[in-house]
Scaffold this active site. Structure first.
Site, PDB file in Angstrom:
ATOM      1  CG  ASN A   1      -1.738   1.235   1.373  1.00  0.00           C
ATOM      2  OD1 ASN A   1      -1.758   2.067   0.463  1.00  0.00           O
ATOM      3  ND2 ASN A   1      -2.420   1.394   2.494  1.00  0.00           N
TER       4      ASN A   1
ATOM      5  CE  LYS B   1      -0.117   3.130   4.738  1.00  0.00           C
ATOM      6  NZ  LYS B   1      -0.055   3.208   6.182  1.00  0.00           N
TER       7      LYS B   1
ATOM      8  CG  HIS C   1      -5.786   1.935   5.083  1.00  0.00           C
ATOM      9  ND1 HIS C   1      -5.329   2.888   5.960  1.00  0.00           N
ATOM     10  CD2 HIS C   1      -4.815   1.006   4.977  1.00  0.00           C
ATOM     11  CE1 HIS C   1      -4.107   2.546   6.363  1.00  0.00           C
ATOM     12  NE2 HIS C   1      -3.771   1.407   5.775  1.00  0.00           N
TER      13      HIS C   1
ATOM     14  CD  GLU D   1      -2.794   5.450   6.679  1.00  0.00           C
ATOM     15  OE1 GLU D   1      -2.756   5.502   5.441  1.00  0.00           O
ATOM     16  OE2 GLU D   1      -1.906   4.902   7.358  1.00  0.00           O
TER      17      GLU D   1
ATOM     18  CD  GLU E   1      -3.417  -2.453   7.161  1.00  0.00           C
ATOM     19  OE1 GLU E   1      -2.324  -2.718   6.680  1.00  0.00           O
ATOM     20  OE2 GLU E   1      -4.003  -1.388   6.963  1.00  0.00           O
TER      21      GLU E   1
ATOM     22  N   GLY F   1       2.417   2.356  10.740  1.00  0.00           N
ATOM     23  CA  GLY F   1       3.341   3.469  10.586  1.00  0.00           C
ATOM     24  C   GLY F   1       4.034   3.873  11.878  1.00  0.00           C
TER      25      GLY F   1
ATOM     26  CB  SER G   1       5.227  -1.741  11.913  1.00  0.00           C
ATOM     27  OG  SER G   1       4.792  -0.407  12.145  1.00  0.00           O
TER      28      SER G   1
HETATM   29  P1  13P Z   1       3.033   0.407   7.642  1.00  0.00           P
HETATM   30  O1  13P Z   1       3.555  -0.889   7.047  1.00  0.00           O
HETATM   31  O2  13P Z   1       3.763   1.618   7.150  1.00  0.00           O
HETATM   32  O3  13P Z   1       2.895   0.325   9.117  1.00  0.00           O
HETATM   33  O4  13P Z   1       1.539   0.578   7.051  1.00  0.00           O
HETATM   34  C1  13P Z   1       0.666  -0.486   7.140  1.00  0.00           C
HETATM   35  C2  13P Z   1      -0.535  -0.153   6.371  1.00  0.00           C
HETATM   36  O5  13P Z   1      -1.295   0.722   6.737  1.00  0.00           O
HETATM   37  C3  13P Z   1      -0.785  -0.893   5.128  1.00  0.00           C
HETATM   38  O6  13P Z   1      -2.059  -0.631   4.649  1.00  0.00           O
END
Ligand code: 13P
Length: 255
Positions: free
Chosen positions: A13, A15, A98, A100, A170, A176, A216
């Site tokens: 992803n 982002k 997601h 976010e 997740e 993150g 992560s």
């Molecule tokens: P990270 O791997 O940067 O923690 O992000 C995970 C994520 O949100 C994947 O959709």
């Protein structure tokens, strides 16, 4: 349960990262590193990179996905993109729900359900995200939170359609942050999700569905997380932006 029956899927992803030129360069670096992967490999890019990514991955084993889609087929929804346009450029996957999007863009379980419906109707494979906040984990309500998210998101989705859904667990506190869920925490949540699918659908559906862990995940911790019976892959944020790191996770899923 028999993990070997399920397809392992490692999805990046990206982002809100990578220009088109950067996307092309990253994919060109990635392709030779993952060409012998014994798992599915997907890159979920910003909308504007989709066509570039589809062209750059053409003829390879890497598939392309978007990071969201709108629920309507078209109309007065300024700034939004429908599933049909994602499909038209040749992308095959879409991330829905997601954290976010829930945190910053008002996504709710109900809109996640509507977007999921639209993506399935268009023939896209949905990477459906769920996960609890830190305070929810501390209150001991992970199962209630994730259970509600998934029950609502999967409303009206048939067992046949479920074959086009991957669930990504997740935990928001691990995204993150560099704080990864322990392999046991990931396994516990993914096993809970599989049991929920058995209850909502059938034992066969539960055995077949791919459940990813995300948060992560990186080249160092992937092998341990992926060794767990109910962890069938990963949804990777930060580590998917560097080809060698992402390829190392793909390699860990390919053993
Ligand atoms: P990270 O791997 O940067 O923690 O992000 C995970 C994520 O949100 C994947 O959709």
């Amino acid at each position: 349960m028999n993990k070997s029956k399920r397809a392992a899927v490692i999805a990046g992803n990206w982002k809100m990262n990578k220009t088109r030129a950067e996307a092309k360069a990253l994919i060109e670096e990635l392709l030779p590193l993952v060409k012998d992967a014994d798992c599915s490999v997907v890159v979920c890019t910003p909308y504007l990179d989709l066509e570039t990514a589809v062209n750059a991955t053409s003829g390879s084993n890497v598939k392309v996905g978007a990071q969201n889609c709108h629920w309507a087929p078209g109309g007065a929804f300024t700034g939004e993109i429908p599933a049909s346009m994602i499909k038209e450029v040749g992308a095959e996957y879409v991330i829905i729900g997601h954290s976010e999007r829930r945190q910053y863009f008002g996504e709710t379980d109900e809109t996640v359900n509507e977007r999921t419906r639209a993506a399935l109707d268009e023939g896209l494979t949905v990477i459906l995200c769920c996960g609890e906040l830190l305070n929810e984990r501390e209150q001991g309500i992970m199962e209630e939170v994730v259970g509600k998210q998934l029950k609502v998101a999967l409303g009206g989705v048939s067992e046949e359609e479920l074959k086009n859904i991957i669930i990504a667990y997740e935990p928001v506190w691990a995204i993150g942050t560099g704080v990864t869920a322990t392999a046991d925490q990931a396994e516990e949540a993914c096993a809970f999700i599989r049991a929920l699918i058995a209850k909502l659908y059938s034992a066969e559906a539960a055995e077949a569905i791919t459940i990813q862990y995300g948060g992560s995940m990186n080249a160092k911790n992937a092998a341990e997380l992926l060794s767990k019976e109910n962890v069938d892959g990963g949804l990777i944020g930060g580590a998917s932006l560097k080809a060698p790191d992402f390829a190392a996770i793909v390699a860990a899923a390919s053993v």
